[in-house]
Design a protein around this motif. Structure first.
Motif, PDB file in Angstrom:
ATOM      1  N   ARG A  57       0.811  -1.222   0.000  1.00 33.63           N
ATOM      2  CA  ARG A  57       0.000   0.000   0.000  1.00 33.63           C
ATOM      3  C   ARG A  57       0.844   1.273   0.000  1.00 33.63           C
ATOM      4  NH1 ARG A  57      -3.934  -1.194   4.916  1.00 33.63           N
ATOM      5  NH2 ARG A  57      -4.096   1.071   4.820  1.00 33.63           N
ATOM      6  N   SER A  68      -2.137   4.280   0.310  1.00 29.83           N
ATOM      7  CA  SER A  68      -3.465   4.160   0.894  1.00 29.83           C
ATOM      8  C   SER A  68      -3.315   4.457   2.379  1.00 29.83           C
ATOM      9  CB  SER A  68      -4.005   2.744   0.672  1.00 29.83           C
ATOM     10  OG  SER A  68      -5.104   2.488   1.504  1.00 29.83           O
ATOM     11  N   VAL A  75      -6.742   6.339  -2.250  1.00 32.89           N
ATOM     12  CA  VAL A  75      -5.311   6.399  -2.553  1.00 32.89           C
ATOM     13  C   VAL A  75      -4.929   7.839  -2.894  1.00 32.89           C
ATOM     14  CG1 VAL A  75      -3.534   5.655  -4.202  1.00 32.89           C
ATOM     15  CG2 VAL A  75      -5.193   4.002  -3.293  1.00 32.89           C
ATOM     16  N   GLU A  93     -11.174   3.550  -2.091  1.00 31.71           N
ATOM     17  CA  GLU A  93     -11.118   3.171  -0.684  1.00 31.71           C
ATOM     18  C   GLU A  93     -10.900   1.657  -0.565  1.00 31.71           C
ATOM     19  OE1 GLU A  93     -13.128   6.990  -1.149  1.00 31.71           O
ATOM     20  OE2 GLU A  93     -13.448   5.023  -2.077  1.00 31.71           O
ATOM     21  N   THR A  95      -8.134   0.042  -0.604  1.00 33.51           N
ATOM     22  CA  THR A  95      -7.111  -0.492  -1.509  1.00 33.51           C
ATOM     23  C   THR A  95      -6.113  -1.346  -0.745  1.00 33.51           C
ATOM     24  OG1 THR A  95      -7.296   1.225  -3.193  1.00 33.51           O
ATOM     25  CG2 THR A  95      -5.155   0.158  -2.980  1.00 33.51           C
TER      26      THR A  95
END
Length: 199
Positions: A57, A68, A75, A93, A95
């Motif tokens: 992430r 994220s 992101v 959202e 991620t």
């Protein structure tokens, strides 16, 4: 160098976490800038209980950092030199993985693998999302199995992913399925035995 660090009090693990994205000079280690993160992940999870998606992430490519910042947050693209927010990728959202390829950002989003294994796949959702990295516009979304495993793989103009039953390939430009083959894998019968990533 970019890392996410818990700057909270270390005297007692029950104290609240204070997550920060920290940018350092790769030559001498000096801190260049920091950015507070409201909620990266609960620090009270069991030892060696993941989730394994955290390293996927945070991605740095060229002059940009992509991350994220929490399950309910989209992101972001940040300026690598200053930490300034450049782009918000709305609709990304939850991620779990970010990949930058040319002018595209490919993301695996949806229910965490921890929750999938704990609560089952019936209410879980996973989607592969591709956005224009420069503008933030969503190019396509493709719903995939809730048991889709990390990591996704991008090669040439193809996006490949694995589930507990299949290997599948999507076209990078459109998200259309190119092929799908049976490839069952054993992820552990016991819900406490969690396989975090693709075998």
């Amino acid at each position: 160098l970019f890392s996410v660090v818990d700057m909270g009090v270390t005297a007692d693990i029950r104290m609240p976490a204070r997550w920060q994205l920290v940018a350092r000079d790769a030559f001498n280690g000096l801190v260049l800038w920091t950015r507070n993160i409201e909620q990266w992940h609960s620090h009270l999870h069991s030892f060696r209980s993941g989730p394994a998606d955290l390293p996927f992430r945070l991605v740095a490519v060229g002059s940009h950092v992509y991350m994220s910042t929490g399950d309910d947050k989209p992101v972001l693209a940040l300026d690598a030199a200053t930490g300034k927010e450049l782009i918000t990728y709305d609709g990304t959202e939850q991620t779990r993985q970010i990949i930058r390829v040319d002018d595209k950002l490919i993301m695996l989003a949806g229910t965490s693998q921890v929750e999938v294994r704990r609560n089952g796949p019936d209410t879980a959702r996973r989607t592969i999302v591709t956005a224009n990295a420069e503008t933030g516009d969503i190019l396509w979304r493709q719903r995939v199995s809730a048991n889709t495993l990390i990591p996704l793989v991008v090669s040439g103009q193809k996006v490949m992913y694995q589930t507990d039953k299949h290997l599948a390939c999507l076209a990078l430009d459109t998200g259309d399925e190119v092929w799908k083959v049976d490839h069952p894998v054993n992820l552990g019968k016991n819900k406490k035995t969690i396989s975090w990533a693709s075998p």
